[in-house]
Design a protein around this motif. Structure first.
Motif, PDB file in Angstrom:
ATOM      1  N   TRP A 425      76.333  47.756  24.667  1.00  0.00           N
ATOM      2  CA  TRP A 425      75.892  47.542  26.067  1.00  0.00           C
ATOM      3  C   TRP A 425      74.683  48.419  26.417  1.00  0.00           C
ATOM      4  O   TRP A 425      73.789  47.991  27.128  1.00  0.00           O
ATOM      5  N   GLU A 426      74.668  49.645  25.889  1.00  0.00           N
ATOM      6  CA  GLU A 426      73.528  50.521  26.157  1.00  0.00           C
ATOM      7  C   GLU A 426      72.242  49.936  25.577  1.00  0.00           C
ATOM      8  O   GLU A 426      71.169  50.057  26.161  1.00  0.00           O
ATOM      9  N   LYS A 427      72.361  49.294  24.384  1.00  0.00           N
ATOM     10  CA  LYS A 427      71.172  48.682  23.793  1.00  0.00           C
ATOM     11  C   LYS A 427      70.629  47.552  24.657  1.00  0.00           C
ATOM     12  O   LYS A 427      69.412  47.378  24.803  1.00  0.00           O
ATOM     13  N   HIS A 428      71.534  46.765  25.254  1.00  0.00           N
ATOM     14  CA  HIS A 428      71.091  45.660  26.126  1.00  0.00           C
ATOM     15  C   HIS A 428      70.713  46.143  27.522  1.00  0.00           C
ATOM     16  O   HIS A 428      69.928  45.496  28.217  1.00  0.00           O
ATOM     17  N   ARG A 429      71.272  47.269  27.928  1.00  0.00           N
ATOM     18  CA  ARG A 429      71.089  47.732  29.310  1.00  0.00           C
ATOM     19  C   ARG A 429      69.692  48.299  29.547  1.00  0.00           C
ATOM     20  O   ARG A 429      69.107  48.105  30.628  1.00  0.00           O
ATOM     21  N   ALA A 430      69.129  48.977  28.561  1.00  0.00           N
ATOM     22  CA  ALA A 430      67.830  49.628  28.760  1.00  0.00           C
ATOM     23  C   ALA A 430      66.722  48.634  29.108  1.00  0.00           C
ATOM     24  O   ALA A 430      66.024  48.808  30.124  1.00  0.00           O
ATOM     25  N   PRO A 431      66.523  47.546  28.313  1.00  0.00           N
ATOM     26  CA  PRO A 431      65.452  46.601  28.719  1.00  0.00           C
ATOM     27  C   PRO A 431      65.736  45.905  30.049  1.00  0.00           C
ATOM     28  O   PRO A 431      64.812  45.597  30.802  1.00  0.00           O
ATOM     29  N   LEU A 432      67.019  45.665  30.357  1.00  0.00           N
ATOM     30  CA  LEU A 432      67.325  45.027  31.645  1.00  0.00           C
ATOM     31  C   LEU A 432      66.965  45.935  32.818  1.00  0.00           C
ATOM     32  O   LEU A 432      66.455  45.473  33.856  1.00  0.00           O
ATOM     33  N   ILE A 433      67.226  47.238  32.671  1.00  0.00           N
ATOM     34  CA  ILE A 433      66.880  48.181  33.743  1.00  0.00           C
ATOM     35  C   ILE A 433      65.362  48.248  33.928  1.00  0.00           C
ATOM     36  O   ILE A 433      64.853  48.289  35.060  1.00  0.00           O
ATOM     37  N   ARG A 438      60.640  46.820  37.248  1.00  0.00           N
ATOM     38  CA  ARG A 438      59.355  46.135  37.371  1.00  0.00           C
ATOM     39  C   ARG A 438      59.391  45.071  38.474  1.00  0.00           C
ATOM     40  O   ARG A 438      58.468  44.964  39.303  1.00  0.00           O
ATOM     41  N   LEU A 439      60.488  44.311  38.531  1.00  0.00           N
ATOM     42  CA  LEU A 439      60.607  43.275  39.570  1.00  0.00           C
ATOM     43  C   LEU A 439      60.713  43.890  40.960  1.00  0.00           C
ATOM     44  O   LEU A 439      60.171  43.351  41.934  1.00  0.00           O
ATOM     45  N   GLN A 441      59.354  46.701  41.932  1.00  0.00           N
ATOM     46  CA  GLN A 441      58.020  47.160  42.292  1.00  0.00           C
ATOM     47  C   GLN A 441      57.142  45.987  42.742  1.00  0.00           C
ATOM     48  O   GLN A 441      56.414  46.083  43.744  1.00  0.00           O
ATOM     49  N   ILE A 442      57.221  44.864  42.019  1.00  0.00           N
ATOM     50  CA  ILE A 442      56.439  43.688  42.420  1.00  0.00           C
ATOM     51  C   ILE A 442      56.885  43.182  43.789  1.00  0.00           C
ATOM     52  O   ILE A 442      56.063  42.821  44.648  1.00  0.00           O
ATOM     53  N   CYS A 443      58.201  43.176  44.024  1.00  0.00           N
ATOM     54  CA  CYS A 443      58.724  42.698  45.313  1.00  0.00           C
ATOM     55  C   CYS A 443      58.280  43.594  46.457  1.00  0.00           C
ATOM     56  O   CYS A 443      57.911  43.114  47.525  1.00  0.00           O
ATOM     57  N   SER A 444      58.297  44.931  46.237  1.00  0.00           N
ATOM     58  CA  SER A 444      57.867  45.843  47.298  1.00  0.00           C
ATOM     59  C   SER A 444      56.387  45.669  47.604  1.00  0.00           C
ATOM     60  O   SER A 444      55.974  45.684  48.771  1.00  0.00           O
ATOM     61  N   SER A 445      55.572  45.472  46.554  1.00  0.00           N
ATOM     62  CA  SER A 445      54.140  45.265  46.806  1.00  0.00           C
ATOM     63  C   SER A 445      53.884  43.967  47.562  1.00  0.00           C
ATOM     64  O   SER A 445      53.059  43.912  48.487  1.00  0.00           O
ATOM     65  N   LYS A 446      54.639  42.906  47.223  1.00  0.00           N
ATOM     66  CA  LYS A 446      54.470  41.637  47.949  1.00  0.00           C
ATOM     67  C   LYS A 446      54.938  41.739  49.393  1.00  0.00           C
ATOM     68  O   LYS A 446      54.316  41.177  50.297  1.00  0.00           O
ATOM     69  N   ASP A 447      56.039  42.477  49.629  1.00  0.00           N
ATOM     70  CA  ASP A 447      56.499  42.668  51.010  1.00  0.00           C
ATOM     71  C   ASP A 447      55.461  43.424  51.828  1.00  0.00           C
ATOM     72  O   ASP A 447      55.191  43.092  52.998  1.00  0.00           O
ATOM     73  N   LEU A 448      54.879  44.458  51.221  1.00  0.00           N
ATOM     74  CA  LEU A 448      53.850  45.215  51.936  1.00  0.00           C
ATOM     75  C   LEU A 448      52.645  44.337  52.251  1.00  0.00           C
ATOM     76  O   LEU A 448      52.097  44.371  53.367  1.00  0.00           O
ATOM     77  N   GLU A 449      52.244  43.491  51.302  1.00  0.00           N
ATOM     78  CA  GLU A 449      51.105  42.610  51.537  1.00  0.00           C
ATOM     79  C   GLU A 449      51.396  41.582  52.620  1.00  0.00           C
ATOM     80  O   GLU A 449      50.560  41.314  53.485  1.00  0.00           O
ATOM     81  N   SER A 450      52.620  41.009  52.613  1.00  0.00           N
ATOM     82  CA  SER A 450      52.965  40.024  53.640  1.00  0.00           C
ATOM     83  C   SER A 450      53.034  40.656  55.015  1.00  0.00           C
ATOM     84  O   SER A 450      52.597  40.061  56.005  1.00  0.00           O
ATOM     85  N   ASP A 537      54.952  55.806  49.054  1.00  0.00           N
ATOM     86  CA  ASP A 537      56.213  55.125  48.723  1.00  0.00           C
ATOM     87  C   ASP A 537      56.416  55.027  47.217  1.00  0.00           C
ATOM     88  O   ASP A 537      57.520  55.263  46.696  1.00  0.00           O
ATOM     89  N   ARG A 538      55.362  54.657  46.488  1.00  0.00           N
ATOM     90  CA  ARG A 538      55.495  54.568  45.029  1.00  0.00           C
ATOM     91  C   ARG A 538      55.775  55.923  44.400  1.00  0.00           C
ATOM     92  O   ARG A 538      56.596  56.044  43.476  1.00  0.00           O
ATOM     93  N   THR A 539      55.099  56.975  44.900  1.00  0.00           N
ATOM     94  CA  THR A 539      55.325  58.323  44.361  1.00  0.00           C
ATOM     95  C   THR A 539      56.758  58.774  44.600  1.00  0.00           C
ATOM     96  O   THR A 539      57.415  59.341  43.713  1.00  0.00           O
ATOM     97  N   PHE A 540      57.262  58.508  45.825  1.00  0.00           N
ATOM     98  CA  PHE A 540      58.640  58.914  46.113  1.00  0.00           C
ATOM     99  C   PHE A 540      59.640  58.126  45.256  1.00  0.00           C
ATOM    100  O   PHE A 540      60.636  58.683  44.795  1.00  0.00           O
ATOM    101  N   ALA A 541      59.352  56.839  45.008  1.00  0.00           N
ATOM    102  CA  ALA A 541      60.272  56.047  44.187  1.00  0.00           C
ATOM    103  C   ALA A 541      60.337  56.586  42.766  1.00  0.00           C
ATOM    104  O   ALA A 541      61.412  56.736  42.171  1.00  0.00           O
ATOM    105  N   VAL A 542      59.153  56.912  42.201  1.00  0.00           N
ATOM    106  CA  VAL A 542      59.137  57.443  40.827  1.00  0.00           C
ATOM    107  C   VAL A 542      59.811  58.807  40.761  1.00  0.00           C
ATOM    108  O   VAL A 542      60.615  59.096  39.867  1.00  0.00           O
TER     109      VAL A 542
END
Length: 598
Positions: A425-433, A438-439, A441-450, A537-542
């Protein structure tokens, strides 16, 4: 927050909320006080839906739940975007209540000060003259009819005290963007009477025109307000938004009619109570038909009773026609028959009520029996499972040592299998996380743009409104200047006026340059603020992600994570306080300017 709470409490007292003197902050509000404050504010903002909301909470829990849902829906209808539900009012949370009250207080209508520069022109002069005459007539005290002198004959005659009446008018115009039929256009052009000829009397013509004008103006303003507050959020065309709203309204009407039609048996047999609302509604839809034809379906009992009554009525008619008695005997016989039929009718109504009561009682009893049967079945299944476990345990007791060894081996096998599955499960979990981050981050950028585009659209609408008002003012100024130009003598030299016009044009160009420079600076500053906000916001998230990953292993890093969250919250509160301070300073500056003008 204490100053904000004091301002909120002062505003709530002004709208009629009974806030005690010992209450100094929002955290001391009870559920009853919160409901009263919200309802008072909604009634001031929108008296239509706010008039049906109760200001107190009922004692029953189900009724409290319904009141909470109604208040939440009313707040969402007037434009509240935060999370709200019945729990907001029944189980109050101080930050949510404070944000809700701040929104309602900001939505309250504010009294606008009168502009010092009065409009000029022929229409403005006429309006002021009319207002002066009406004020003078209102200032004269009223005198009874028998005590009036010839002095009062002009302002207090019988003709001046007539009652205004309003009659509907049909005006030959259509809304922009809507095509009317050819027949409708021909009717309006050739057959429709003028507006002055549609009123039955001349005294009601002015009031009818004013009423029609106010209705059109209010409908336009309501649509404008609704489109700016709610329509833009759906991101639809105005025509599509209207069609969807009409469809929702029709669905709600259908649901209401369906719920009224599917009522208890007493509402079906409404012969005993012919004044019920359902029977009136059904009669209105089906026209003036006899009541026995309204219900197209019936039970076997109703068909049997109807057939019996038909046979009895036929027998009575045959006896009356075959007897050929005298007119008095016939009337007496008819009265007796009528009394007998009425008695039978009342007896049948009482039997129907008794049968309906018995049916309700039997349905409740059967429901209780079914519930008890289900509970017994569940208990029986649980007892069977316990018995099976005990039976298996008793079978294993004679060879306990061997069974314990087998159980131990199975436990070890299961543990090793769990460890193997965890590693997989750990092997499959890392790429999913990684994909999830990534998704996000893309969603937050799109929300900010909208959100940025939505704010720009609102800003453009405000600019359009301001430009429209400015154009109207310039049109009035143009008309006034044309009037003055016509009244001026023609022998005046044009050089002085030309020089003055050139100076005015130069000042206007200079003001335009200054305004353009200020607007460009404001846009650059807003753009920089948006970039810094996104970067923050991005700095605080990281940072939050990195610190949280190490906080699982180290206690000091865990404390650092708590400090990081507290720092973020304090920074947000500080930014909100700075924005509120700027808003208050702008309002103070506006008030000072208004006081200086007046």
């Amino acid at each position: 927050m204490e100053e904000v709470d004091k301002i909120l409490i002062h505003a709530l007292r002004q709208v009629g909320t009974e806030v005690g003197e010992n209450i100094e902050r929002v955290g001391q509000f009870t559920s009853e006080l919160i409901v009263e404050a919200v309802v008072r504010c909604i009634r001031v903002i929108d008296p239509g839906p706010g008039g049906v909301l109760p200001t107190t909470l009922p004692p029953g829990m189900s009724a409290r739940f319904r009141v909470g849902m109604s208040l939440a829906q009313a707040c969402q209808d007037i434009g509240y975007k935060g999370e709200i539900g019945y729990q907001t009012f029944l189980y109050s949370n101080e930050p949510e209540i404070r944000s809700l009250l701040m929104f309602l207080v900001e939505k309250l209508p504010r009294e606008s000060s009168e502009a010092s520069d009065q409009p000029t022109g022929k229409s403005a002069v006429l309006h002021r003259a009319i207002a002066t005459v009406i004020k003078a007539q209102l200032a004269v005290s009223w005198v009874p009819l028998n005590c009036r002198l010839p002095l009062h004959g002009e302002t207090q005659s019988r003709a001046a005290s007539q009652k205004f009446s309003v009659h509907p008018l049909s005006l030959p115009y259509c809304n922009e963007g809507q095509k009317s039929l050819k027949e409708v256009k021909e009717y309006k052009r050739d057959i429709l009477l003028p507006a002055t000829a549609q009123s039955p009397s001349q005294t009601s013509m002015v009031s009818s025109m004013l009423e029609q004008h106010m209705a059109d103006l209010s409908s336009t303003q309501e649509w404008d307000t609704e489109w700016k507050s709610q329509g833009l959020l759906y991101r639809l065309a105005p025509q599509e938004y209207r069609s969807r709203k009409l469809k929702r309204l029709r669905n709600r009407i259908k649901e209401q009619l369906r719920s009224v039609a599917m009522q208890s048996p007493e509402s079906i047999y409404s012969v005993c109570r012919p004044s019920s609302e359902l029977s009136d509604l059904l009669r209105a839809f089906r026209g003036p038909a006899p009541f026995d034809l309204i219900l197209t379906k019936g039970t076997h009992f109703t068909h049997t009773q109807k057939f019996t009554f038909t046979e009895e009525a036929t027998a009575v008619k045959s006896q009356v026609h075959s007897g050929r008695h005298s007119e008095g005997d016939t009337q007496l016989h008819q009265q007796e028959e009528l009394a007998l039929l009425q008695q039978q009718f009342q007896q049948l109504c009482s039997d129907i009520d008794q049968i309906a009561a018995d049916m309700r009682h039997r349905s409740v009893t059967s429901t209780q029996v079914f519930d008890e049967l289900k509970q017994r079945e569940l208990e029986n299944a649980k007892n069977q499972e316990d018995m099976q476990v005990k039976k298996t345990t008793l079978e294993l007791l004679p060879d306990a040592d061997n069974n314990l060894q087998k159980l131990q081996s199975q436990v070890e096998t299961g543990a090793s299998r769990v460890v193997n599955l965890a590693s997989q499960w750990e092997k499959h979990r890392a790429p999913l996380i990684e994909e999830l981050r990534r998704l996000k981050q893309i969603c937050s950028s799109k929300d900010l743009e909208s959100s940025t585009k939505l704010s720009e659209i609102k800003h453009l609408h405000e600019k359009i409104c301001m430009a429209t008002e400015d154009a109207k003012k310039k049109e009035e100024s143009y008309k006034q200047l044309v009037t003055e130009l016509e009244s001026l003598p023609r022998d005046v030299s044009r050089s002085a006026y030309t020089q003055r016009i050139l100076e005015i044009v130069g000042n206007i160009n200079k003001q335009k340059e200054d305004i353009t420079k200020i607007l460009s600076d404001t846009k650059e500053l807003q753009k920089e603020i948006n970039n810094l906000t996104g970067k923050l916001d991005r700095t605080f998230a990281v940072t939050d992600e990195l610190v949280f990953k190490d906080a699982k292993k180290d206690e000091s890093v865990r404390k650092s994570y708590k400090y990081l969250a507290a720092l973020q919250e304090n920074c947000n509160q500080l930014i909100q306080t700075i924005e509120d301070t700027g808003t208050i300073l702008r309002e103070i500056r506006d008030l000072e300017e208004q006081v200086g003008i007046s």
